[in-house]
Design a protein around this motif. Sequence first.
Motif, mmCIF file in Angstrom:
data_model
loop_
_atom_site.group_PDB
_atom_site.id
_atom_site.type_symbol
_atom_site.label_atom_id
_atom_site.label_comp_id
_atom_site.label_asym_id
_atom_site.label_seq_id
_atom_site.Cartn_x
_atom_site.Cartn_y
_atom_site.Cartn_z
ATOM 1 N N ASP A 1 -0.051 -7.309 3.952
ATOM 2 C CA ASP A 1 0.873 -6.396 4.742
ATOM 3 C C ASP A 1 2.000 -6.009 4.683
ATOM 4 O OD1 ASP A 1 -1.628 -5.707 5.264
ATOM 5 O OD2 ASP A 1 -1.368 -7.156 7.052
ATOM 6 N N LYS B 1 6.194 -3.596 11.947
ATOM 7 C CA LYS B 1 4.748 -2.692 12.285
ATOM 8 C C LYS B 1 5.430 -1.754 11.477
ATOM 9 C CE LYS B 1 2.985 -1.764 16.564
ATOM 10 N NZ LYS B 1 3.690 -1.839 17.801
ATOM 11 N N LYS B 2 6.568 -1.274 11.120
ATOM 12 C CA LYS B 2 6.461 -0.622 11.033
ATOM 13 C C LYS B 2 7.056 -0.470 9.554
ATOM 14 C CE LYS B 2 10.350 2.069 13.180
ATOM 15 N NZ LYS B 2 11.343 2.167 13.780
ATOM 16 N N MET C 1 4.957 -2.662 7.588
ATOM 17 C CA MET C 1 3.480 -2.633 7.286
ATOM 18 C C MET C 1 3.760 -1.818 5.776
ATOM 19 S SD MET C 1 0.988 -4.237 10.242
ATOM 20 C CE MET C 1 1.739 -6.157 10.447
ATOM 21 N N GLY C 2 3.125 -2.466 4.619
ATOM 22 C CA GLY C 2 2.945 -1.304 3.853
ATOM 23 C C GLY C 2 3.142 -1.262 3.114
ATOM 24 N N ARG D 1 0.856 -0.943 -0.102
ATOM 25 C CA ARG D 1 0.038 0.030 0.181
ATOM 26 C C ARG D 1 0.801 1.292 -0.407
ATOM 27 N NH1 ARG D 1 -2.837 -3.515 3.108
ATOM 28 N NH2 ARG D 1 -1.865 -2.559 5.130
ATOM 29 N N LYS D 2 2.205 1.129 0.402
ATOM 30 C CA LYS D 2 2.426 2.405 0.619
ATOM 31 C C LYS D 2 4.242 2.420 -0.184
ATOM 32 C CE LYS D 2 0.177 4.574 3.896
ATOM 33 N NZ LYS D 2 -0.368 5.401 3.488
ATOM 34 N N LYS E 1 9.125 -7.636 16.134
ATOM 35 C CA LYS E 1 7.106 -6.940 15.987
ATOM 36 C C LYS E 1 7.178 -5.295 15.532
ATOM 37 C CE LYS E 1 4.659 -9.936 18.304
ATOM 38 N NZ LYS E 1 3.756 -10.540 19.786
ATOM 39 N N GLU E 2 8.069 -4.305 16.671
ATOM 40 C CA GLU E 2 8.368 -2.610 16.194
ATOM 41 C C GLU E 2 8.715 -2.564 14.949
ATOM 42 O OE1 GLU E 2 6.740 0.153 17.558
ATOM 43 O OE2 GLU E 2 6.825 -1.005 19.082
ATOM 44 N N ILE F 1 9.008 -15.270 15.014
ATOM 45 C CA ILE F 1 7.620 -14.013 14.694
ATOM 46 C C ILE F 1 7.475 -13.949 13.292
ATOM 47 C CG2 ILE F 1 7.490 -11.969 15.134
ATOM 48 C CD1 ILE F 1 8.622 -12.689 18.080
ATOM 49 N N TYR G 1 -2.600 -4.896 13.627
ATOM 50 C CA TYR G 1 -1.954 -6.272 13.889
ATOM 51 C C TYR G 1 -2.139 -6.420 15.395
ATOM 52 C CZ TYR G 1 2.067 -9.276 14.747
ATOM 53 O OH TYR G 1 2.526 -9.575 15.698
ATOM 54 N N GLU G 2 -1.639 -4.742 16.225
ATOM 55 C CA GLU G 2 -2.095 -4.435 17.900
ATOM 56 C C GLU G 2 -3.147 -4.894 18.014
ATOM 57 O OE1 GLU G 2 0.288 -4.653 19.454
ATOM 58 O OE2 GLU G 2 2.034 -3.856 17.964
ATOM 59 N N GLN H 1 5.680 -16.425 11.184
ATOM 60 C CA GLN H 1 4.539 -16.247 11.473
ATOM 61 C C GLN H 1 3.894 -14.905 10.525
ATOM 62 O OE1 GLN H 1 3.416 -15.743 15.697
ATOM 63 N NE2 GLN H 1 1.601 -16.102 14.757
ATOM 64 N N VAL H 2 4.702 -13.846 10.829
ATOM 65 C CA VAL H 2 4.082 -12.657 9.933
ATOM 66 C C VAL H 2 4.144 -12.723 8.915
ATOM 67 C CG1 VAL H 2 4.234 -10.165 10.042
ATOM 68 C CG2 VAL H 2 4.438 -10.933 12.169
ATOM 69 N N HIS I 1 7.143 2.074 1.260
ATOM 70 C CA HIS I 1 8.510 3.000 1.736
ATOM 71 C C HIS I 1 9.247 1.054 2.034
ATOM 72 C CE1 HIS I 1 5.977 1.172 5.106
ATOM 73 N NE2 HIS I 1 7.155 0.873 5.690
ATOM 74 N N ASP J 1 5.731 5.511 14.727
ATOM 75 C CA ASP J 1 6.460 5.763 12.712
ATOM 76 C C ASP J 1 5.911 4.913 11.790
ATOM 77 O OD1 ASP J 1 9.472 5.281 14.440
ATOM 78 O OD2 ASP J 1 7.352 4.400 14.811
ATOM 79 N N ASN J 2 4.884 4.012 12.290
ATOM 80 C CA ASN J 2 4.483 3.238 11.418
ATOM 81 C C ASN J 2 3.048 4.076 10.217
ATOM 82 O OD1 ASN J 2 5.598 1.012 13.147
ATOM 83 N ND2 ASN J 2 3.227 0.859 14.453
ATOM 84 N N PRO J 3 3.725 3.844 8.832
ATOM 85 C CA PRO J 3 2.809 4.624 7.669
ATOM 86 C C PRO J 3 2.015 3.601 7.296
ATOM 87 C CG PRO J 3 5.290 3.547 6.621
ATOM 88 C CD PRO J 3 4.994 3.542 8.951
ATOM 89 N N ASP J 4 1.686 2.628 8.339
ATOM 90 C CA ASP J 4 0.332 2.695 7.070
ATOM 91 C C ASP J 4 -0.574 1.724 8.528
ATOM 92 O OD1 ASP J 4 -0.317 0.901 4.639
ATOM 93 O OD2 ASP J 4 -0.430 -0.593 6.259
ATOM 94 N N ALA J 5 -1.113 1.821 8.450
ATOM 95 C CA ALA J 5 -1.825 1.293 9.712
ATOM 96 C C ALA J 5 -3.226 -0.477 9.179
ATOM 97 C CB ALA J 5 -3.886 1.540 8.817
ATOM 98 N N ALA J 6 -1.845 -0.977 8.479
ATOM 99 C CA ALA J 6 -2.189 -2.445 8.883
ATOM 100 C C ALA J 6 -1.588 -2.698 10.271
ATOM 101 C CB ALA J 6 -1.374 -3.759 7.706
ATOM 102 N N ALA J 7 -0.922 -1.983 10.625
ATOM 103 C CA ALA J 7 -0.341 -2.200 12.018
ATOM 104 C C ALA J 7 -1.052 -2.148 13.074
ATOM 105 C CB ALA J 7 1.309 -1.346 11.739
ATOM 106 N N MET K 1 1.823 4.355 18.032
ATOM 107 C CA MET K 1 2.409 3.949 16.769
ATOM 108 C C MET K 1 3.100 5.382 16.250
ATOM 109 S SD MET K 1 0.269 0.550 16.251
ATOM 110 C CE MET K 1 -0.411 0.218 17.175
#
Lengths: 310, 139
Positions: free
Chosen positions: A171, A129-130, A132-133, A100-101, A125-126, A160, B66-67, A163-164, A103, B57-63, B55
Amino acid sequence: MTAEPKEMSPQTVDLAAAYEASGVKEVLRELDETLIGLAPVKKRIKETAALLLVDRARREMGLATETPTLHMSFTGNPGTGKTTVALKIADLLHRLGYVRKGHLVTVTRDDLVGQYIGHTAPKTKEVLKKAMGGVLFIDEAYYLYRPENERDYGQEAIEILLQVMENNRDDLVVVLAGYADRMDRFFDSNPGFRSRIAHHIEFPDYSDDELARISETMLAEQNYVFDGAGKRAMEEYIGKRRAQPHFANARSIRNALDRARLRQANRLFETSTGPLDAKALSTITEADIRPSRVFQGGLDVDRAHEETRA
Amino acid sequence: MRLRQGQFSFLPDLTDDDIRTQAQYAIDNGWAVSVEYTDDPHPRNSYWEMWGHPMFDNPDAAAVVYEVNECRKEHGGKYIRVLAFDATAGWESIRMSFIVNRPAEEPGFRVVRQEGEGRSIRYTVESYAMREPEGARYA
């Protein structure tokens, strides 16, 4: 009341038009123009782009429903353009609508693995999450797995990640990168990774000729040029440097050019008597390259001198 | 009785896709999204437990989704909400807040009357769930 016309899936698809509209063409053209050499890599990327384009068309027609596995592994020696290509891939996947993004998040073992019990999972996980997209680029991925220490926290990060990679395929896209032989061993000891990665792309070393062209492009980006003798010296430098240890393809060239600029600045400072024009300020000559240690036999020679002095 | 708090609380429960769309709106506006949970549904309880850090610095809402799902695994029987905090000068406040998870049974609130001096009466509300100790309020 009139019934709303139901949305129908299209009966035909114009691949050429889709290719134009998605902007993939631009990315591929950019890839061709900005990256010198790397022919097999470019070919693989073009094939992948074609596959994804067809897959997208199939999905629009209702023929396919699953997201294809897009995780990749890049293997090759240092300085062969893995990170640069990863950036382009992120852009490509973004334009095709698979991320989606678009980056790129570049990490190594340190960013994923914690220092004490319970530190690894939140850290990994951090990072995930960063990313994702977009695309998560794990450089030197084999460092995650340290078989010699069975209590190493790397294993936790791997679990992990796997799994992701499986559950959040929509994502993010994970790219693992590193030297070919060590990546092979990494995949052998972690079969989960191999089966989850669809695209293995190998990055060949650059030829001397390609490196010479790369050096000129690098200089041009910073508004410098070689003069004739300087260019010949650089070509000679590349041939000699390759035979010496710690050769890192384009990265070695970048470092050599940085040092050449340093010498050029010093030379201008010491020898100039009058005002300098733009040409003098931006020309790298033979005198800026020849003094390199590479022409005297490399680092080893220096060390030998020091030892005899000591 | 369904708890009506924050945005969208008169709508059917949000799906993961809805949550993602809303969280993406917040992220695109530059707000920090965070996930919180509680088992005290009182409307004046503004201090819910934080689920991880906001959150930033997460550019995407999928994060975020997920949380939320990670939080559901642990606190699926409680209320979970998603917040968006706007840090720009002059706002420095919550811009969005909506419930994304609620207990299966919501017993609702009762009115408590307290007799004061003279004939005055003070009114307050109390959740039936609050009669149980923390952690035992929802099945």
